[in-house]
Design a protein around this motif. Structure first.
Motif, PDB file in Angstrom:
ATOM      1  N   VAL A 180       2.582  -0.552  -6.114  1.00 21.83           N
ATOM      2  CA  VAL A 180       2.104   0.263  -4.901  1.00 21.83           C
ATOM      3  C   VAL A 180       0.595   0.582  -5.281  1.00 21.83           C
ATOM      4  CG1 VAL A 180       2.559   2.198  -3.431  1.00 21.83           C
ATOM      5  CG2 VAL A 180       4.424   0.901  -4.688  1.00 21.83           C
ATOM      6  N   SER A 181      -0.287   0.308  -4.268  1.00 20.44           N
ATOM      7  CA  SER A 181      -1.808   0.488  -4.318  1.00 20.44           C
ATOM      8  C   SER A 181      -1.968   1.947  -3.553  1.00 20.44           C
ATOM      9  CB  SER A 181      -2.484  -0.467  -3.915  1.00 20.44           C
ATOM     10  OG  SER A 181      -2.238  -0.796  -2.424  1.00 20.44           O
ATOM     11  N   SER A 182      -2.962   2.483  -4.245  1.00 26.69           N
ATOM     12  CA  SER A 182      -3.473   3.911  -3.411  1.00 26.69           C
ATOM     13  C   SER A 182      -4.364   3.636  -2.611  1.00 26.69           C
ATOM     14  CB  SER A 182      -3.772   5.003  -4.625  1.00 26.69           C
ATOM     15  OG  SER A 182      -4.808   4.318  -5.226  1.00 26.69           O
ATOM     16  N   GLN A 215       0.846  -1.326  -0.054  1.00 28.65           N
ATOM     17  CA  GLN A 215       0.067  -0.044  -0.004  1.00 28.65           C
ATOM     18  C   GLN A 215       0.907   1.302   0.088  1.00 28.65           C
ATOM     19  OE1 GLN A 215      -2.606  -0.455   3.199  1.00 28.65           O
ATOM     20  NE2 GLN A 215      -4.190  -1.065   1.716  1.00 28.65           N
ATOM     21  N   ALA A 216       0.369   2.324  -0.472  1.00 29.64           N
ATOM     22  CA  ALA A 216       0.894   3.546  -0.424  1.00 29.64           C
ATOM     23  C   ALA A 216       1.497   3.856   0.882  1.00 29.64           C
ATOM     24  CB  ALA A 216       0.108   4.877  -0.994  1.00 29.64           C
ATOM     25  N   GLY A 217       2.598   4.487   1.082  1.00 29.37           N
ATOM     26  CA  GLY A 217       3.384   4.677   2.248  1.00 29.37           C
ATOM     27  C   GLY A 217       3.870   3.553   3.007  1.00 29.37           C
ATOM     28  N   GLY A 218       3.867   2.432   2.356  1.00 32.79           N
ATOM     29  CA  GLY A 218       4.559   1.339   3.056  1.00 32.79           C
ATOM     30  C   GLY A 218       6.192   1.240   2.500  1.00 32.79           C
ATOM     31  N   LYS A 252       5.142   5.268  -3.275  1.00 26.44           N
ATOM     32  CA  LYS A 252       3.798   5.861  -3.887  1.00 26.44           C
ATOM     33  C   LYS A 252       3.474   5.006  -4.978  1.00 26.44           C
ATOM     34  CE  LYS A 252       6.227  10.460  -2.731  1.00 26.44           C
ATOM     35  NZ  LYS A 252       6.660  11.695  -3.373  1.00 26.44           N
ATOM     36  N   PRO A 253       2.334   5.427  -5.335  1.00 27.72           N
ATOM     37  CA  PRO A 253       1.817   4.577  -6.553  1.00 27.72           C
ATOM     38  C   PRO A 253       2.592   4.635  -7.673  1.00 27.72           C
ATOM     39  CG  PRO A 253      -0.129   5.455  -5.364  1.00 27.72           C
ATOM     40  CD  PRO A 253       1.222   6.171  -4.860  1.00 27.72           C
TER      41      PRO A 253
END
Length: 128
Positions: free
Chosen positions: A126-128, A13-16, A87-88
C-alpha cells in the motif's frame, strides 16, 4: 493434506481496496476453519481474520476491524479477504491458513498454533 493457494495481492494506493482469495485443494474444505495472517520482514506473523468452518462466526484483529471482511464459499473451496480503506501499514505478505482440526468448535482463532496448513503468501503493498 490440504493445499492452499493465495492470489489477489498487488500494489494499491492508500484508501484503496483489494480482495484476496485462497483456494484449497486436497481436503474437505467445508470442515476447516480458515484464517488470514500477515507478516512483514523480520517480524512475527500476526493474525488478521478468521472464519469458522460453518461461516457463522468471524474474528478480526483490532487493527483491521471495520475495514477488512473475511468470507468463504464452500462450493468453490475458497476463502476471501476483502480489504478496504487500506493503509501503508497494511503492507505485508498475507498468508491463508486452515485449522488442522475438522469442525473446530473452540474459540482459539487468533494464535498460529492449531493452523496446520499454510499457503505460500501473496504480497500486498500500500503506497502513501
Amino acid at each position: 493434506q490440504v493445499l492452499l493457494k493465495e492470489s489477489g495481492g498487488g500494489l494499491v494506493q492508500a484508501g484503496g481496496s483489494l480482495r484476496l482469495s485462497c483456494v484449497a485443494s486436497g481436503g474437505a474444505f467445508h470442515s476447516y476453519a480458515m484464517g488470514w495472517f500477515r507478516q512483514a520482514p523480520a517480524k512475527e506473523r500476526e493474525f488478521v481474520a478468521a472464519i469458522s468452518w460453518s461461516g457463522g462466526r468471524t474474528y478480526y484483529a483490532d487493527s483491521v476491524k471495520g475495514r477488512f471482511t473475511i468470507s468463504r464459499d464452500n462450493a468453490k473451496n475458497t476463502v476471501y479477504l476483502q480489504m478496504n480503506s487500506l493503509k501503508p501499514e497494511d503492507t505485508d505478505v498475507y498468508y491463508c491458513a486452515a485449522k488442522t482440526e475438522p469442525y473446530y468448535s473452540g474459540t482459539s482463532y487468533y494464535a498460529r498454533s492449531g493452523y496446520g496448513y499454510w499457503g505460500q503468501g501473496t504480497q500486498v503493498t500500500v503506497s502513501s
